[in-house]
Design a protein around this motif. Structure first.
Motif, short mmCIF file in Angstrom:
data_model
loop_
_atom_site.label_atom_id
_atom_site.label_comp_id
_atom_site.label_asym_id
_atom_site.label_seq_id
_atom_site.Cartn_x
_atom_site.Cartn_y
_atom_site.Cartn_z
N ILE A 1 0.97 -1.19 -0.14
CA ILE A 1 0.14 -0.05 0.04
C ILE A 1 0.89 1.08 0.20
O ILE A 1 0.60 2.29 0.55
CB ILE A 1 -0.97 0.00 1.22
CG1 ILE A 1 -0.30 -0.22 2.43
CG2 ILE A 1 -2.09 -1.01 1.10
CD1 ILE A 1 -1.01 -0.23 3.79
N ALA A 2 2.04 1.10 -0.61
CA ALA A 2 2.81 2.29 -0.40
C ALA A 2 2.69 3.28 -1.64
O ALA A 2 2.22 4.30 -1.53
CB ALA A 2 4.45 1.69 -0.61
N ARG A 3 3.16 2.65 -2.89
CA ARG A 3 3.19 3.94 -3.94
C ARG A 3 2.75 3.15 -5.44
O ARG A 3 2.79 2.05 -5.60
CB ARG A 3 4.38 4.32 -4.22
CG ARG A 3 5.04 5.36 -3.15
CD ARG A 3 6.29 5.85 -3.34
NE ARG A 3 7.34 4.58 -3.11
CZ ARG A 3 8.67 5.07 -3.08
NH1 ARG A 3 9.00 6.23 -3.11
NH2 ARG A 3 9.59 4.27 -2.79
N SER B 1 6.41 -0.88 3.92
CA SER B 1 7.29 -0.78 5.13
C SER B 1 6.23 -0.15 6.21
O SER B 1 6.84 -0.01 7.47
CB SER B 1 8.46 -0.06 4.75
OG SER B 1 8.37 1.19 4.68
N ASN B 2 5.18 0.22 5.98
CA ASN B 2 4.36 0.87 6.89
C ASN B 2 3.67 0.15 7.97
O ASN B 2 3.51 -1.01 7.66
CB ASN B 2 3.26 2.04 6.46
CG ASN B 2 2.39 0.99 5.57
OD1 ASN B 2 1.38 0.43 6.23
ND2 ASN B 2 2.41 1.02 4.38
N ALA B 3 3.62 0.62 9.33
CA ALA B 3 2.98 -0.24 10.38
C ALA B 3 1.76 -1.02 10.03
O ALA B 3 1.29 -2.04 10.42
CB ALA B 3 3.03 0.46 11.68
N ALA B 4 0.60 -0.05 9.31
CA ALA B 4 -0.45 -0.50 9.25
C ALA B 4 -0.46 -2.04 8.31
O ALA B 4 -1.27 -2.68 8.82
CB ALA B 4 -1.35 0.65 8.42
N LEU C 1 0.73 -4.62 10.58
CA LEU C 1 -0.08 -5.20 11.49
C LEU C 1 -1.31 -5.91 10.82
O LEU C 1 -2.00 -7.05 11.33
CB LEU C 1 -0.82 -3.95 12.01
CG LEU C 1 -0.20 -3.55 13.29
CD1 LEU C 1 -0.68 -2.03 13.68
CD2 LEU C 1 -0.01 -4.24 14.34
N LEU C 2 -1.77 -5.68 9.47
CA LEU C 2 -2.70 -6.22 8.62
C LEU C 2 -2.29 -7.62 8.67
O LEU C 2 -2.98 -8.68 8.85
CB LEU C 2 -2.93 -5.81 7.26
CG LEU C 2 -4.17 -5.73 6.86
CD1 LEU C 2 -5.07 -5.31 7.63
CD2 LEU C 2 -4.21 -4.85 5.35
N LYS D 1 -0.35 -9.39 10.52
CA LYS D 1 -0.25 -9.82 11.96
C LYS D 1 -1.44 -10.57 12.46
O LYS D 1 -1.89 -11.48 12.90
CB LYS D 1 0.26 -9.13 12.80
CG LYS D 1 0.29 -9.24 14.45
CD LYS D 1 1.09 -10.38 14.69
CE LYS D 1 0.83 -10.95 15.97
NZ LYS D 1 1.44 -12.24 16.47
N ASP E 1 5.00 -8.10 15.76
CA ASP E 1 5.09 -9.04 16.75
C ASP E 1 3.93 -8.98 17.51
O ASP E 1 3.17 -8.25 17.31
CB ASP E 1 6.30 -9.00 17.65
CG ASP E 1 6.50 -7.84 18.30
OD1 ASP E 1 7.49 -7.30 18.97
OD2 ASP E 1 5.42 -6.91 18.45
N GLY F 1 2.71 -5.64 18.82
CA GLY F 1 2.32 -4.67 17.71
C GLY F 1 3.70 -3.85 16.94
O GLY F 1 3.80 -3.04 16.42
N TYR F 2 4.93 -4.33 17.47
CA TYR F 2 6.05 -3.80 16.88
C TYR F 2 6.43 -4.38 15.54
O TYR F 2 6.28 -5.42 15.46
CB TYR F 2 7.18 -3.94 18.06
CG TYR F 2 7.09 -3.11 19.30
CD1 TYR F 2 6.59 -3.72 20.30
CD2 TYR F 2 6.79 -1.58 19.09
CE1 TYR F 2 6.09 -2.82 21.60
CE2 TYR F 2 6.47 -0.80 20.30
CZ TYR F 2 6.33 -1.31 21.48
OH TYR F 2 6.11 -0.74 22.61
#
Lengths: 876, 548
Positions: free
Chosen positions: B17-19, B109-112, B115-116, B118, B131, B134-135
């Protein structure tokens, strides 16, 4: 003869149907109050009938003239199969209703003496209070049937009258027939009965069993069927039983009249007037039949009285009842406590309105019995209710005619009563029932207090109410609400600096005003952001009237808690009118005076903050440093200085500010002139044997004789479980009893008590413990805030409700009711005072956990989407 | 190269979901996943903003679009309707969970997006994941090495293209050596129809110029573009089509105003959908642009391109993934700069001579000899030709002679990483340290090994908690020193960073953590020694100083 018998039976049936319909218990059991009591009499009479008879459970039993089943109920417990017959259809119908839960009871309506059961099918046939009312041929016909239906060795047990022969016309279904014993025995013998026993009623039998003017009395006759009947003709039996055939004139009417009249009088004594009137009118009817003018007139008078203006008056003369449309309407001190034009309809309608507003699971309080109609109407459709009638006699009158409501009545209305709504019969509003008003307030306020209120607390720049502002803030949070504290104490230096500037008073005042302007603008900005429902200002909070008006206009309900003496500090006069609510620590004239200017003034004493004020253990060094026999913490007001100078001989330590530092007073000062931190004065409280609590006075040498309010120190010392001696204050005893706090009135009294309690450590401990318990249960800031919210939310219900509805937090929290994790997150953030910003909410309340459930993971995902917003939007 | 053959079909979830460009750069991975096993099912999760691009992506069985824009707007401005946002997100997540994927790769590389993956809890996950707390977790060596290149000041040492990173993270070994799109003929048709509306004859040769001004400093100066276009159309006789999104529209209008030869230029800024844009580029003879999405469209449609990588652009990373394209990168000490940094001078733009570019474009796009111009026309730039190396990895071959002082070290690291990760060759080790930092790093790695071994023994012997804590503290102090080297060293910063990322990725109970830590220190030591050997062998071969 047979045709004539048939006509008589129809009339008998009619008569008994009418009687049972009028009042079955009156006819079956002399008017006892309940069915339970009626069945008890039945058991009593059954025992008399069956005493000594060798019958077991397997016996089949028949009762002739069972009525509504008065004896059958008891018989059902003893025998497996019971049959009851009666000529009254109404009686049988009622019996079926009352005994529907008894599967071993069979009930049959019979229209003649033919019982309609097979020969020799019963082990026992009994009858009580039936045969004496029957014409002789009827009686004999039944006896023939008894002989037929009884098994060999079966028993017959009946109640009749024996003595003289008394016969009455055949259409008389009430007069008591009596026979000569020898004639009866003869009849029994020809019918095949032997072992005939005649038993008298015990002397303590509650009902009269003899007819004195005729030398005849009620007896129980028991006989055993041991041979076939030798006679089958009723006429033959009649000849044997009643050879004279001389009939007396009927007594039925007199008997009924007498019965009704006596019963009406009983009802009147029970204040059941409407019922009494019914029977009086029946008696009047009967007296007309008798054409007894004297009785008729007397009965008419009684009837008129019942319908008339004054029926009876209580001793107090405050209460009277009027019977209007059959409803006993109470009047208290001349005030009608129900509608006097159409009480029945009025109360019924009111009951309907009440029922419309409640759901089945709600518990409600009904205040004011009035005529009682509405209570009964509500009771028919709603189970969960309580009744409070402030006038004891009205309650008693109602309960006497409707005792089933006994468990529903409460004698008082405590503040913690568990009800959802209160309904008061409108005329009772005139009585100004404080406890009910308070409960109503509490219930109204509860609707708002159960929601997520946001409250701003504004404290002063400095002074005694500064810690109170912090306690209030803490208490609000502990109650689960959102609290934003605007603590301007950091401006204290700026404020004191102004006083030190080389400028005149006018200019200094102008500087102070600028400070207030600054604080006011901060208040406005925060209020705009937070959108609280309430803003609570403590005494000397730096705010100008314009800001107060703007806050109120913006939908924020403003409350001023004035925790100072209204006479000594008069600045409240300038601000009072701008607040929506004004809380004071004084009563009486304070409230009256302030109410001239302010709206919604109410009493709210200060309290203790258990998280700050609590007992602590001190080490040896601390005990040495802070401990003493006597101590005082506070400002050196003149009255205190003068008083304490007279206590120099004691081991006395005085702490605080503005104390004289010269001799001899300096002897009492262990530390320099300074304000203490809460942690320190708690140590002093706990370390001191006696804490002196002398309220300040600028005018008196010792104490304010008219001192009313109770200072914070009183509650704080008590919360530390420390012992104190407090100067008498008029409002103290409402807060603490004599077993909890010791007061003194004069210096001599003080000295005496100092000496007394110094010598009695256990007593000091006892008082301290009692005061401590009282403080924790009734005098914490949580309780004060709860009371404040009750007052404010009930009075400003609409404004606060509107504010809540417009609050983004409310809308958000409502929308996520079904999402537990989201609800937890936002509620936690709300209560923690986190700004209404998703990023900040998650940062504060979601991040940093070591484990998440699925819902929480979804929230975390949304947090990161939001956090990376710039990135996402940029790359789009 | 390790060849990973998949025996049974996989249900794959690919998240990116970056570019816009990233999605196109993912196309070989998508093709590769399908070629692994014909029954592989591939779902792509991306942002609604790039929904259009997904229409031309190959081999995707299912597309799930996340309306991130709407989500962000709601969360920022309308939090009272949170339930709506939550429901929408929840529906997608629940759908992903219920789809029962067996393999997932997050290529953003984004956290969102981490998490998806994960939340869905796939049996196999690669790339950026999270993990239990959530890190972020970098669950792939290639993810870690990419982050290592990007996090420090060692970006200039990265010679791997994002396309290769993507496919290796997704464990795809067989993939096309160029970007791929679908429905090219439909796109061409759409372009023709569009051009017809503008009375533009696509059979006449034309060049597409995509200024990419939305990226500001990464876009060559507009005035240079204008001069280039004017002279190019005059000298070549070609037409030029300007492309761009809504953001470029206004700037392109300014550009067109400046042109003398406006009549030769068609401005299609904000006038094309993705199919039309793809078609226009496909029909063009060439594309001149910067580091932009259309550059990758050109690579996918086999349209020749010249791309200008100024400022923060790094051509190795995001260069056009197809052989035979030209890339120009100015020589400037500060480049590649940070993408988020602001630059007021953008001197690097001036180093690309527009006149030389005209000459190069003419010869290159016309299919004539262009090497001479490339070699001589850009003394202040690196001029590259895109290629694929022997191992199937994208590469840039420098055509001109401009000195690149990091070139050799870059090559060495490329060699080292390929040897380590893909077992392409065995690199010997050497204790002859290439510099002080390498020596220090190796010493730290050895110390780490020693302490970790002691720790593992102590665990077995059930030593006291205090003793174990002291060993752990020593390791922490050691790692702090490694972090210092990561931040400061020129030569071995990458290896230090890589170690730190590998340290982040360890998991398990205390014993497992200890074993993995020991392995990490061993790997660090080995890599330093291998680097030593590589540097030394190169130094022996030439007199070049590798490390300045």
């Amino acid at each position: 003869m047979r045709g004539k018998l048939k006509r008589v039976k129809s009339k008998a049936q009619q008569d008994w149907d009418e009687r049972i319909t009028l009042n079955y218990r009156l006819w079956m059991s002399d008017g006892v109050g309940s069915d339970e009591e009626m069945f008890e009499t039945g058991e009593r009479d059954l025992n008399l009938l069956l005493e000594g008879l060798p019958l077991n459970q397997e016996a089949s039993v028949l009762e002739i003239g069972c009525g509504v089943g008065r004896l059958l109920y008891a018989a059902s417990k003893r025998f497996k199969r019971i049959v009851g017959v009666d000529i009254s259809e109404v009686a049988i119908s009622k019996a079926k209703e009352l005994l529907k839960h008894l599967p071993n009871v069979e009930l049959n309506h019979v229209t003649s003496s033919k019982l309609g059961v097979p020969d020799q099918s019963f082990d026992l046939v009994f009858s009580f209070a039936t045969f004496p009312c029957l014409p002789t041929p009827e009686f004999c016909s039944y006896l023939l049937e008894c002989a037929r239906v009884l098994k060999f060795n079966g028993f017959l047990a009946i109640q009749i009258y024996l003595g003289e022969e008394l016969l009455y016309p055949d259409d008389d279904s009430l007069s008591l027939r009596s026979y000569k014993p020898e004639n009866l025995k003869a009849v029994f013998t020809v019918l095949g009965f032997e072992n005939i026993k005649i038993k008298s009623f015990p002397p303590d039998y509650p009902v009269a069993t003899s007819i004195p003017q005729h030398k005849t009395k009620a007896v129980i006759v028991v006989a055993q069927k041991l041979a076939p009947a030798k006679v089958s003709s009723v006429d033959q039996l009649v000849q044997i039983l009643a050879p004279s055939q001389t009939k007396l004139s009927s007594q039925a009417t007199q008997y009924e009249l007498c019965l009704y009249y006596n019963y009406a009088k009983k009802l009147i004594s029970e204040k059941n007037l409407s019922e009494a009137l019914k029977f009086v009118e029946k008696a009047v009817e009967l007296s007309r039949k008798l054409k007894d003018t004297e009785i008729e007139v007397e009965l008419a008078k009684l009837s008129s009285n019942l319908k008339g203006t004054t029926v009876f008056t209580f001793e107090s003369s405050d209460l009277k009842f009027e019977l209007i449309q059959g409803v006993a309407c109470p009047f208290y001190k001349g005030l009608p406590l129900t509608n006097t034009l159409n009480p029945k309809a009025y109360e019924q309608k009111f009951a309907e309105r009440v029922l419309e507003q409640v759901s089945a699971d709600q518990s409600i309080l009904l205040v004011g019995v009035g005529g009682g109609e509405w209570i009964e109407c509500v009771a028919k459709k709603h189970q969960r209710f309580l009744v409070f009638e402030p006038i004891k006699e009205i309650a008693e009158a109602f309960l006497s005619r409707s005792p089933i409501f006994k468990n529903k009545f409460v004698e008082r209305v405590p503040s913690n009563i568990e009800v959802s709504q209160v309904f008061m019969l409108p005329p009772y509003k005139q009585l100004n029932l404080r406890e009910v008003e308070h409960l109503q307030k509490r219930l109204i306020a509860k609707k708002l207090k159960e929601q997520n209120l946001s409250i701003m607390v504004i404290g002063p720049i400095s002074g005694g109410s500064l810690p109170i502002a912090r306690y209030v803030h803490s208490a609000i949070k502990n109650l689960g609400y959102r609290s934003t504290l605007l603590d301007f104490s950091s401006l204290a230096n700026a404020s004191s600096q102004i006083s030190e500037l080389p400028i005149d008073e006018c200019k200094a005042a102008s500087c102070h005003k600028s400070l207030v302007e600054y604080c006011s603008s901060v208040i406005k900005i925060v209020a705009e952001e937070e959108k609280p429902q309430l803003a609570v200002f403590l005494a000397q909070a730096p705010v100008n009237p314009q800001t107060l008006a703007e806050l109120s206009h913006a939908g924020i309900t403003t409350v001023f808690w004035f925790v100072e003496d209204y006479l000594r500090f008069k600045y409240w006069q300038e601000y009072a009118e701008f607040y929506d609510h004004f809380a004071v620590i004084q009563k009486g004239s304070a409230i009256l005076e302030i109410s001239k200017v302010a709206k919604n003034v109410f009493y709210l004493p200060v309290a203790a903050h258990p998280q700050t004020h609590h007992p602590i253990r001190l080490n040896r060094d601390e005990l040495e440093k802070y401990g003493s026999d006597l101590s005082f913490i506070g400002y050196g007001y003149p009255n205190r200085v003068k008083t304490f100078l007279r206590l120099l001989d004691y081991n006395f330590k005085v702490w605080g500010k503005m104390w004289p530092t010269t001799k001899p007073f300096n002897k009492l000062l262990p530390d320099k002139d300074r304000l203490l931190e809460p942690e320190e004065y708690i140590k002093i409280f706990c370390a001191s044997k006696i804490n002196l609590n002398l309220h300040s006075s600028t005018e008196k040498d010792f104490r304010e004789l008219s001192g009313d309010f109770v200072n914070p120190r009183t509650f704080e010392i008590a919360a530390c479980k420390a012992f104190q001696l407090v100067d008498s204050r008029s409002l103290l005893r409402e807060l603490y009893s004599e077993d909890e706090i010791v007061t003194f009135d004069s210096f001599e009294d003080l000295k005496e008590k100092i000496d007394y309690f110094l010598a009695r450590p256990f007593e000091r401990e006892k008082f301290a413990l009692q005061a401590y318990k009282r403080t924790l249960s009734d005098h914490t800031y949580e309780q004060r805030i709860d009371a404040l919210l009750t007052e404010v939310c009930s009075a400003s219900f609409q404004k606060i409700s509107d504010s809540l509805n417009n609050s983004p937090w409310t809308r958000l929290l409502k929308s996520i009711q079904n999402y537990p994790a989201a609800k937890r997150l936002f509620l936690t953030a709300f209560q923690k005072g986190v700004p209404f910003d998703f990023h900040k909410i998650c940062s504060s309340c979601l991040l940093g956990k070591t484990e998440y459930d699925l819902e929480e993971w979804k929230l975390l995902y949304l947090y990161h989407v939001n956090k990376n917003s710039k990135r996402f939007i940029k790359y789009a | 190269m390790k060849d990973k053959r998949v025996q049974s079909p996989r249900k794959c979830l690919i998240c990116n979901i970056a570019r816009f460009g990233d999605l196109l750069q993912m196309s070989p991975t998508l093709v590769g996943l399908k070629s692994e096993h014909p029954e592989n099912f591939v779902t792509l999760v991306t942002s609604t903003s790039f929904g259009e691009v997904t229409k031309i992506l190959p081999k995707v069985d299912k597309i799930l679009l996340l309306d991130l824009d709407w989500t962000i707007k709601k969360l920022s401005h309308d939090l009272t309707n949170f339930a709506e946002v939550y429901n929408k997100a929840s529906d997608i997540i629940d759908e992903l969970i219920s789809d029962n994927y067996t393999f997932g790769a997050n290529l953003s590389s984004n956290a969102a997006s981490s998490l998806l993956l994960k939340i869905i809890n796939l049996p196999e996950q690669r790339g950026w994941i999270a993990d239990d707390a959530g890190y972020r977790l970098l669950n792939s060596r290639w993810t870690r090495v990419l982050c290592a290149f990007l996090s420090g000041h060692t970006r200039h040492l990265n010679s791997f293209n994002v396309v290769d990173y993507f496919r290796l993270i997704a464990e795809v070994t067989r993939a096309p050596k160029h970007l791929v799109i679908e429905r090219q003929s439909e796109c061409n048709e759409a372009a023709r129809r569009l051009l017809q509306n503008f009375s533009f004859d696509p059979s006449m040769p034309f060049l597409v110029v995509h200024t990419g001004v939305s990226q500001m400093k990464r876009s060559w100066r507009l005035e240079y573009f204008a001069k280039f276009i004017d002279h190019f159309v005059e000298e070549s006789g070609w037409n030029v089509i300007l492309t761009g999104s809504g953001m470029e529209k206004i700037m392109n209008q300014v550009l067109v105003k400046e042109l003398k030869n406006k009549h030769k230029v068609l401005d299609l800024s904000d006038k094309t959908n993705i199919e039309e844009l793809t078609g226009v580029i496909s029909l063009a003879k060439g594309l001149l642009t910067g580091d932009t999405g259309p550059l990758h469209l050109a690579a996918a449609t086999n349209t020749k391109s010249i791309s200008l990588f100024v400022a923060s652009g790094w051509p190795y990373e995001t260069g056009p993934y197809r052989e035979g394209n030209l890339v120009i990168r100015p020589v400037i000490e500060c480049g590649p700069c940070s993408p988020n940094g602001v630059c007021s001078t953008v001197e690097c733009h001036d180093l690309i001579d527009w006149r030389s570019l005209v000459a190069l474009s003419k010869s290159f796009f016309l299919g004539e000899e262009f090497i001479t111009e490339a070699k001589n026309g850009f003394p202040d730039c690196f001029v590259y030709l895109t290629a694929v190396d022997d191992f199937g990895f994208f590469d840039l071959i420098q055509i001109n002679n401009t000195f690149d002082r990091y070139k050799e070290l870059r090559r060495l690291y490329r060699q080292l990483i390929l040897a380590d990760f893909e077992s392409i060759e065995q690199i010997p080790v050497s204790e002859d340290f290439c510099d002080k930092d390498a020596y220090t790093l190796c010493a730290l790695a050895r110390q780490g090994k020693e302490i970790t071994s002691k720790l593992l023994e102590s665990l077995k012997e059930k030593q006291s908690k205090a003793f174990l804590e002291s060993l752990t503290n020593q390791l922490e102090q050691l790692d702090e020193k490694i972090a210092e080297i990561a931040n400061l060293s020129q030569s071995v910063s990458l290896l230090a960073h890589l170690y730190l990322y590998e340290k982040e990725a360890i998991y398990g109970d205390v014993l497992e953590l200890g074993i993995q830590t020991l392995e990490n220190y061993r790997d660090l030591e080995t890599r330093v020694l291998q680097l030593n050997w590589l540097v030394n062998s190169l130094t022996r071969q030439s007199s070049l100083q590798i490390i300045s």
